[in-house]
Design an enzyme around this catalytic site. Structure first.
Site, PDB file in Angstrom:
ATOM      1  N   THR A  51     -27.800   4.069  55.361  1.00  6.43           N
ATOM      2  CA  THR A  51     -29.154   4.649  55.465  1.00  6.43           C
ATOM      3  C   THR A  51     -30.099   4.122  54.385  1.00  6.43           C
ATOM      4  O   THR A  51     -31.312   4.253  54.521  1.00  6.43           O
ATOM      5  CB  THR A  51     -29.091   6.179  55.319  1.00  6.43           C
ATOM      6  N   ASP A  92     -26.676  -8.293  44.748  1.00  3.45           N
ATOM      7  CA  ASP A  92     -26.485  -6.928  44.244  1.00  3.45           C
ATOM      8  C   ASP A  92     -26.431  -6.971  42.714  1.00  3.45           C
ATOM      9  O   ASP A  92     -25.467  -7.468  42.122  1.00  3.45           O
ATOM     10  CB  ASP A  92     -25.187  -6.345  44.811  1.00  3.45           C
TER      11      ASP A  92
HETATM   12  O1  LIG Z   1     -35.185   0.482  45.992  1.00  8.12           O
HETATM   13  P1  LIG Z   1     -33.877   0.887  46.610  1.00  8.12           P
HETATM   14  O2  LIG Z   1     -33.804   0.569  48.064  1.00  8.12           O
HETATM   15  O3  LIG Z   1     -33.521   2.316  46.309  1.00  8.12           O
HETATM   16  O4  LIG Z   1     -32.769  -0.067  45.989  1.00  8.12           O
HETATM   17  C1  LIG Z   1     -32.679  -0.354  44.642  1.00  8.12           C
HETATM   18  C2  LIG Z   1     -31.475   0.275  44.030  1.00  8.12           C
HETATM   19  O5  LIG Z   1     -30.295  -0.338  44.570  1.00  8.12           O
HETATM   20  C3  LIG Z   1     -29.482  -0.785  43.486  1.00  8.12           C
HETATM   21  O6  LIG Z   1     -28.607   0.198  43.082  1.00  8.12           O
HETATM   22  P2  LIG Z   1     -27.203   0.487  43.863  1.00  8.12           P
HETATM   23  O7  LIG Z   1     -27.382   1.586  44.845  1.00  8.12           O
HETATM   24  O8  LIG Z   1     -26.671  -0.812  44.382  1.00  8.12           O
HETATM   25  O9  LIG Z   1     -26.302   1.067  42.713  1.00  8.12           O
HETATM   26  P3  LIG Z   1     -25.610   0.289  41.498  1.00  8.12           P
HETATM   27  O10 LIG Z   1     -26.702   0.022  40.487  1.00  8.12           O
HETATM   28  O11 LIG Z   1     -24.597   1.261  41.017  1.00  8.12           O
HETATM   29  O12 LIG Z   1     -25.015  -0.987  42.022  1.00  8.12           O
HETATM   30  C4  LIG Z   1     -30.493  -1.096  42.411  1.00  8.12           C
HETATM   31  O13 LIG Z   1     -29.945  -1.183  41.131  1.00  8.12           O
HETATM   32  C5  LIG Z   1     -31.477   0.021  42.554  1.00  8.12           C
HETATM   33  O14 LIG Z   1     -31.119   1.202  41.857  1.00  8.12           O
HETATM   34  O1  LIG Z   2     -31.536  -6.840  46.837  1.00 13.75           O
HETATM   35  C1  LIG Z   2     -31.109  -5.773  46.360  1.00 13.75           C
HETATM   36  C2  LIG Z   2     -31.494  -4.510  46.862  1.00 13.75           C
HETATM   37  C3  LIG Z   2     -31.000  -3.388  46.264  1.00 13.75           C
HETATM   38  N1  LIG Z   2     -30.139  -3.500  45.238  1.00 13.75           N
HETATM   39  C4  LIG Z   2     -29.758  -4.704  44.741  1.00 13.75           C
HETATM   40  O2  LIG Z   2     -28.977  -4.765  43.779  1.00 13.75           O
HETATM   41  N2  LIG Z   2     -30.244  -5.809  45.321  1.00 13.75           N
HETATM   42 MG   LIG Z   3     -25.638  -2.149  43.439  1.00  8.77          MG
END
Ligand SMILES: O=P(O)(O)OC[C@H]1O[C@H](OP(=O)(O)OP(=O)(O)O)[C@H](O)[C@@H]1O
Ligand SMILES: O=c1cc[nH]c(=O)[nH]1
Ligand SMILES: [Mg+2]
Length: 209
Positions: free
Chosen positions: A108, A200
């Protein structure tokens, strides 16, 4: 986009290119995130208020400026935002550190909170939220919502790569905050990843996956 400041410094642009490269390994990637955060922090903190204090140099007494007024809180969005903390902390070693744990649901893309601990009270502090990636904007909006619910007022958001879609949503949800971005990329893909992006960020900083 008056409350959005996109970095133009060649050092930041060069380092972002190194981040994007899929062959850049974990050690270099996490060092680059820290360095970019420090360079962005230098820009984001350029309006810190100063006050003169009296000091004695080895030659004479003089008045000289020190940072005054609002104290700083750095608030990383876990996990990836953690990688930016040391860069900003190097500039302001007395900053307090808060943490907001959010992960994005893989299907989602909605952010889920799993941790929140902020310096108390937070209302008098300048708050710098860090997260390398601003994709749909869901995580950034949720983090700023939490901070405001806890009394935070003066908030700056620092992100290394932003998608136009997420940037617009964050601005609409929180028009009162200043947003510092290293680079605004082209778009989100169908999995809500930033294109061209860097993949990521959390996995690349911490060497997971
Ligand atoms: O703008 P959004 O669509 O919310 O996406 C951005 C988020 O996604 C990633 O976190 P992630 O959920 O991958 O967690 P992580 O940092 O633990 O890898 C990133 O570090 C942001 O926090
Ligand atoms: O491109 C992306 C989007 C969300 N979170 C990440 O780390 N990379
Ligand atoms: Mg992440």
């Amino acid at each position: 986009m008056s409350n959005v400041i996109e970095m133009t410094h060649p050092l930041i642009q060069h380092k972002i290119t190194r981040l994007r490269d899929k062959n850049t390994g974990t050690a270099e990637f996490s060092s680059l995130v820290e360095e970019i955060a420090m360079l962005m922090g230098y820009e984001a903190l350029k309006d810190l208020p100063l006050e003169d204090i009296e000091i004695e140099t080895p030659i004479e007494t003089c008045k000289s400026p020190v940072i005054s007024g609002k104290k700083l809180a750095i608030v990383p969005i876990l996990r990836a935002g953690l990688g930016m903390v040391s860069g900003v902390q190097a500039l302001v070693p007395t900053a307090k550190i808060g943490h907001i744990g959010l992960y994005r649901d893989e299907v989602t893309h909605i952010p889920h909170e799993y941790y929140c601990k902020l310096p108390d009270p937070i209302s008098e502090r300048l708050i710098v939220v860090t997260d390398p990636m601003l994709a749909t904007g869901g995580s950034a909006i949720a983090a700023v919502d939490f901070i405001k619910q806890h009394g935070g007022k003066k908030i700056k958001f620092m992100s290394i790569i932003a998608a136009p879609e997420g940037l617009k949503k964050l601005q609409e949800a929180h028009p009162d905050i200043q947003i510092y971005v290293g680079h605004i990329d082209r778009e989100l893909n169908e999995n809500a990843y930033i294109c061209p992006g860097l993949g990521d960020a959390g996995d690349r900083i911490f060497g997971t996956k």
